[in-house]
Scaffold this active site. Sequence first.
Site, mmCIF file in Angstrom:
data_model
loop_
_atom_site.group_PDB
_atom_site.id
_atom_site.type_symbol
_atom_site.label_atom_id
_atom_site.label_comp_id
_atom_site.label_asym_id
_atom_site.label_seq_id
_atom_site.Cartn_x
_atom_site.Cartn_y
_atom_site.Cartn_z
ATOM 1 N N LYS A 1 -0.892 -9.375 3.078
ATOM 2 C CA LYS A 1 -0.059 -8.880 4.179
ATOM 3 C C LYS A 1 -0.934 -7.970 5.037
ATOM 4 O O LYS A 1 -1.696 -7.160 4.500
ATOM 5 C CB LYS A 1 1.153 -8.102 3.662
ATOM 6 C CG LYS A 1 1.969 -7.473 4.825
ATOM 7 C CD LYS A 1 3.359 -7.042 4.414
ATOM 8 C CE LYS A 1 3.431 -5.709 3.715
ATOM 9 N NZ LYS A 1 2.915 -4.555 4.512
ATOM 10 N N ASP B 1 -1.049 -6.213 -0.032
ATOM 11 C CA ASP B 1 -1.354 -5.562 1.245
ATOM 12 C C ASP B 1 -2.855 -5.357 1.374
ATOM 13 O O ASP B 1 -3.489 -4.858 0.430
ATOM 14 C CB ASP B 1 -0.725 -4.153 1.265
ATOM 15 C CG ASP B 1 0.568 -4.100 2.048
ATOM 16 O OD1 ASP B 1 0.904 -5.072 2.740
ATOM 17 O OD2 ASP B 1 1.250 -3.061 1.955
ATOM 18 N N ASP C 1 0.838 -1.207 0.000
ATOM 19 C CA ASP C 1 0.000 0.000 0.000
ATOM 20 C C ASP C 1 0.875 1.260 0.000
ATOM 21 O O ASP C 1 0.353 2.378 -0.070
ATOM 22 C CB ASP C 1 -1.027 -0.004 1.133
ATOM 23 C CG ASP C 1 -0.393 -0.022 2.511
ATOM 24 O OD1 ASP C 1 0.843 -0.117 2.602
ATOM 25 O OD2 ASP C 1 -1.142 0.053 3.508
ATOM 26 N N SER C 2 2.194 1.083 0.006
ATOM 27 C CA SER C 2 3.107 2.208 -0.246
ATOM 28 C C SER C 2 2.781 2.855 -1.592
ATOM 29 O O SER C 2 3.164 3.996 -1.850
ATOM 30 C CB SER C 2 4.565 1.735 -0.227
ATOM 31 O OG SER C 2 4.728 0.623 -1.086
ATOM 32 N N GLU D 1 9.929 -3.996 9.942
ATOM 33 C CA GLU D 1 10.265 -2.680 9.377
ATOM 34 C C GLU D 1 10.814 -1.730 10.436
ATOM 35 O O GLU D 1 10.301 -1.644 11.572
ATOM 36 C CB GLU D 1 9.012 -2.045 8.730
ATOM 37 C CG GLU D 1 9.295 -0.635 8.188
ATOM 38 C CD GLU D 1 8.267 -0.100 7.205
ATOM 39 O OE1 GLU D 1 7.308 -0.803 6.879
ATOM 40 O OE2 GLU D 1 8.463 1.053 6.750
ATOM 41 N N GLU E 1 -0.696 -5.508 8.752
ATOM 42 C CA GLU E 1 0.161 -4.911 9.771
ATOM 43 C C GLU E 1 -0.379 -5.249 11.160
ATOM 44 O O GLU E 1 -1.596 -5.318 11.357
ATOM 45 C CB GLU E 1 0.224 -3.387 9.595
ATOM 46 C CG GLU E 1 0.878 -2.986 8.286
ATOM 47 C CD GLU E 1 1.020 -1.472 8.127
ATOM 48 O OE1 GLU E 1 0.781 -0.724 9.096
ATOM 49 O OE2 GLU E 1 1.366 -1.050 7.003
HETATM 50 O O1 KIV Z 1 3.551 -1.018 1.575
HETATM 51 C C1 KIV Z 1 4.680 -1.483 1.415
HETATM 52 O O2 KIV Z 1 5.319 -1.301 0.379
HETATM 53 C C2 KIV Z 1 5.258 -2.261 2.508
HETATM 54 C C3 KIV Z 1 6.710 -2.541 2.440
HETATM 55 C C4 KIV Z 1 7.449 -1.322 2.764
HETATM 56 C C5 KIV Z 1 7.108 -3.673 3.293
HETATM 57 O O3 KIV Z 1 4.591 -2.589 3.433
#
Ligand code: KIV
Length: 279
Positions: A118, A88, A49-50, A187, A120
């Site tokens: 993924k 994510d 989600d970056s 992270e 968090e």
């Molecule tokens: O959103 C993302 O790209 C991430 C990575 C930085 C691990 O969670």
Amino acid sequence: MSVTAETKRLTPSDLRLRKGAEPLVCLTAYTTPMARLFDPSCDLLLVGDSLGMVLYGFDTTLPVTLEMMIAHAGAVMRGSRRACVIVDLPWGAYQETPEQAFRNSARAMAESGCAGVKIEGGEVMAETIRFLVGRGVPVLAHIGLQPQSVHALGGFRAQGKSAAEAERILADARAVAEAGAFAVVVEGTTEAVARAVTEAIDIPTIGIGASARCDGQVLVSEDMLGLFTEFKPRFVKRYADLAPAIAAAAAAYAADVRARRFPGAEHVYGAPPAAAGPQ
Ligand code: KIV
């Protein structure tokens, strides 16, 4: 490794088995052309989600929606054949209840074809991870600095510098491993914490800003390519400096158009050179 038509895609179970073995190579990917370029070199492509920050220009990852993640995950699946692709779940798509997390994971996996999600969170998400894994959703956990909690954390700052924070990260790592995550992203933490976590759990740790004491590494692709230049965290190594090259290409194109140098005769249909076909 060369990619052939018969190349089998890596699965979360394959990655899980790499604990303590050859380091896992992971990059974020958001689009089909980038996935095509990264796939031969990577074990894991993370549709992070970056993308909210590096593609869409948001200040945080919080405005990202499930629909955005599904669309980009589908694009990455279409551009890759070998790497395991994990998406994510965005902010608000899994924290409410395990059932909400399952519903949105199932949608993301069914609509994009990716292999898992993924999320968090450490101890607080352990019940949800167990619920998902028990229902066939492979989960990559994410502990340490958790960007979706940026406001609660008071900014994007490294975690685990105090003894209490270090203990919490270790407890989070144990909780997500015990709940059945196949691997965990660690992270923004110190080398000592990364080492302790990697030694304490039997699933691979994938570090970002967490030193070499992890079972693998991940970077945001736009960071390592020098495409995201708003800021450069200390842990980022730039393997290319593409932003100036792209800006120079755009400037050269603009100059050609303004001077009527482009298009030239070779770019025009029905004009010489005779040997050139349609492009
Ligand atoms: O959103 C993302 O790209 C991430 C990575 C930085 C691990 O969670």
